[in-house]
Structures are given as C-alpha cells and as structure tokens.
Design a protein around this motif. Structure first.
Motif, PDB file in Angstrom:
ATOM      1  N   UNK A 122       0.850  -1.187   0.000  1.00 54.44           N
ATOM      2  CA  UNK A 122       0.000   0.000   0.000  1.00 54.44           C
ATOM      3  C   UNK A 122       0.884   1.234   0.000  1.00 54.44           C
ATOM      4  N   UNK A 123       0.698   2.089  -0.997  1.00 56.41           N
ATOM      5  CA  UNK A 123       1.481   3.304  -1.159  1.00 56.41           C
ATOM      6  C   UNK A 123       0.582   4.497  -0.893  1.00 56.41           C
ATOM      7  N   UNK A 124       1.008   5.378  -0.007  1.00 64.57           N
ATOM      8  CA  UNK A 124       0.243   6.580   0.320  1.00 64.57           C
ATOM      9  C   UNK A 124       0.907   7.743  -0.403  1.00 64.57           C
ATOM     10  N   UNK A 125       0.312   8.161  -1.517  1.00 64.95           N
ATOM     11  CA  UNK A 125       0.962   9.115  -2.416  1.00 64.95           C
ATOM     12  C   UNK A 125       0.198  10.431  -2.518  1.00 64.95           C
ATOM     13  N   UNK A 126       0.950  11.508  -2.660  1.00 64.35           N
ATOM     14  CA  UNK A 126       0.345  12.801  -2.963  1.00 64.35           C
ATOM     15  C   UNK A 126      -0.305  12.685  -4.341  1.00 64.35           C
ATOM     16  N   UNK A 127      -1.554  13.106  -4.455  1.00 60.73           N
ATOM     17  CA  UNK A 127      -2.284  12.930  -5.715  1.00 60.73           C
ATOM     18  C   UNK A 127      -1.908  13.965  -6.774  1.00 60.73           C
ATOM     19  N   UNK A 128      -1.209  14.997  -6.384  1.00 63.69           N
ATOM     20  CA  UNK A 128      -0.766  16.002  -7.357  1.00 63.69           C
ATOM     21  C   UNK A 128       0.725  15.856  -7.642  1.00 63.69           C
ATOM     22  N   UNK A 129       1.212  14.633  -7.600  1.00 66.47           N
ATOM     23  CA  UNK A 129       2.632  14.372  -7.836  1.00 66.47           C
ATOM     24  C   UNK A 129       2.840  13.806  -9.238  1.00 66.47           C
ATOM     25  N   UNK A 130       4.071  13.878  -9.694  1.00 63.66           N
ATOM     26  CA  UNK A 130       4.431  13.268 -10.974  1.00 63.66           C
ATOM     27  C   UNK A 130       4.162  11.768 -10.925  1.00 63.66           C
ATOM     28  N   UNK A 131       4.491  11.149  -9.803  1.00 61.86           N
ATOM     29  CA  UNK A 131       4.280   9.712  -9.635  1.00 61.86           C
ATOM     30  C   UNK A 131       2.813   9.360  -9.851  1.00 61.86           C
ATOM     31  N   UNK A 132       1.909  10.119  -9.212  1.00 65.57           N
ATOM     32  CA  UNK A 132       0.481   9.828  -9.319  1.00 65.57           C
ATOM     33  C   UNK A 132       0.013   9.960 -10.768  1.00 65.57           C
ATOM     34  N   UNK A 133       0.430  11.031 -11.435  1.00 63.35           N
ATOM     35  CA  UNK A 133       0.035  11.242 -12.837  1.00 63.35           C
ATOM     36  C   UNK A 133       0.560  10.111 -13.721  1.00 63.35           C
ATOM     37  N   UNK A 134       1.826   9.731 -13.490  1.00 66.55           N
ATOM     38  CA  UNK A 134       2.391   8.617 -14.263  1.00 66.55           C
ATOM     39  C   UNK A 134       1.568   7.348 -14.081  1.00 66.55           C
ATOM     40  N   UNK A 135       1.227   7.033 -12.833  1.00 67.23           N
ATOM     41  CA  UNK A 135       0.545   5.772 -12.545  1.00 67.23           C
ATOM     42  C   UNK A 135      -0.927   5.788 -12.934  1.00 67.23           C
ATOM     43  N   UNK A 136      -1.537   6.950 -12.992  1.00 71.44           N
ATOM     44  CA  UNK A 136      -2.900   7.044 -13.533  1.00 71.44           C
ATOM     45  C   UNK A 136      -2.888   6.693 -15.021  1.00 71.44           C
TER      46      UNK A 136
END
Length: 154
Positions: free
Chosen positions: A42-56
């Motif tokens: 389980x990863x708790x990620x900032x939703x406005x991050x590059x990581x989140x955009x990449x994974x979406x």
C-alpha cells in the motif's frame, strides 16, 4: 529470503523506491512510505505528484525496498505489477473498510498510533504484485565479513 523473512523485512523497512514510466517513456523513481499487509503493498501518495500522474496513465510499476551499507549486508525486495487507486482520491477522514487495515498499519508504523489521519492531499495506491524477487547477501558464506577481510577470502 523466505516468505516469512520477506514479510518481516517489508513490515520493518520504512522507505521504498517507486519506479513509474513518465509520459515521455522515461523511468521516474521516487521514494515513498508504504505498508505491506502480507499480500499487497500500500502506497500513500500525494495525488498532485508526478508519480500519481504517471501511474494514472500507466499503472505498471516496480518497487524496491532495500537495506544494508556494506556489500555483504545488502538485502531487499523488488515487487512488480500494476497499481490501482483505492478509496477516495484524495483520501478524506470518512471511514472506509477497504483501506482500514492499511491505514491502521500505516499509522502504527509511521506515527506510533492506531489512528490514521487523512490530510486531503494523499490517496492510496495498492500493488498486488505479479512478481516478487528478494535477496539477502548476509546469507552468502562467501561474502561473510571474516572471509571478505581475509587476503585469500575473495
């Protein structure tokens, strides 16, 4: 590592490195806090991050959790697969049984409490790995400190 050693290692370590694929196809690696429930990371990620955009855009991910300083101490786990957002994005304080156990584990690991506090900026990503690879160089007798320091021990 055995499955038990791997689970204990993933429960104890605090930082993982998440590798995603950027919009241009380049790897993007970022450190992140996580919890392991025995089946999923389980990863708790900032939703406005590059990581989140990449994974979406592309949910394929590799995650490495490792430890050790000297070569003969190195150990770690690599988990690969696809992630998906779980619960609200971003997460609010409203109770959600789907993430309740991950939030309890996270609060205990990082805050020393059983109460998770959602901040309205983070959300949960769950990785149910399709592949897990682990290593523990401490188990290799050829890499023991005694042999490593011996002139003929290499």
């Amino acid at each position: 590592m055995t499955a038990q050693e791997r689970d204990a290692f993933l429960r104890a370590e605090r930082v993982c490195r998440v590798a995603s694929v950027s919009v241009r196809g380049a790897p993007h690696v970022s450190p992140l806090w996580f919890v392991w429930d025995g089946e999923a990371l389980w990863l708790n990620s900032v939703v406005r991050s590059q990581r989140w955009r990449d994974l979406e855009r592309d949910p394929r991910v590799s995650v490495v959790v490792d430890a050790g300083t000297e070569y003969h101490e190195l150990r770690g786990v690599e988990l690969s697969g696809r992630v998906g957002a779980v619960s609200e994005v971003p997460r609010t304080p409203r109770p959600d049984r789907v993430v309740a156990e991950a939030e309890r584990l996270y609060a205990e690991k990082y805050a020393g409490t059983s109460v998770f506090e959602a901040d309205g900026r983070h959300a949960w990503l769950r990785l149910r790995p399709s592949k897990i690879v682990s290593w523990d160089f401490r188990k290799n007798p050829r890499l023991s400190p005694r042999r490593r320091d011996h002139p003929e021990g290499r």
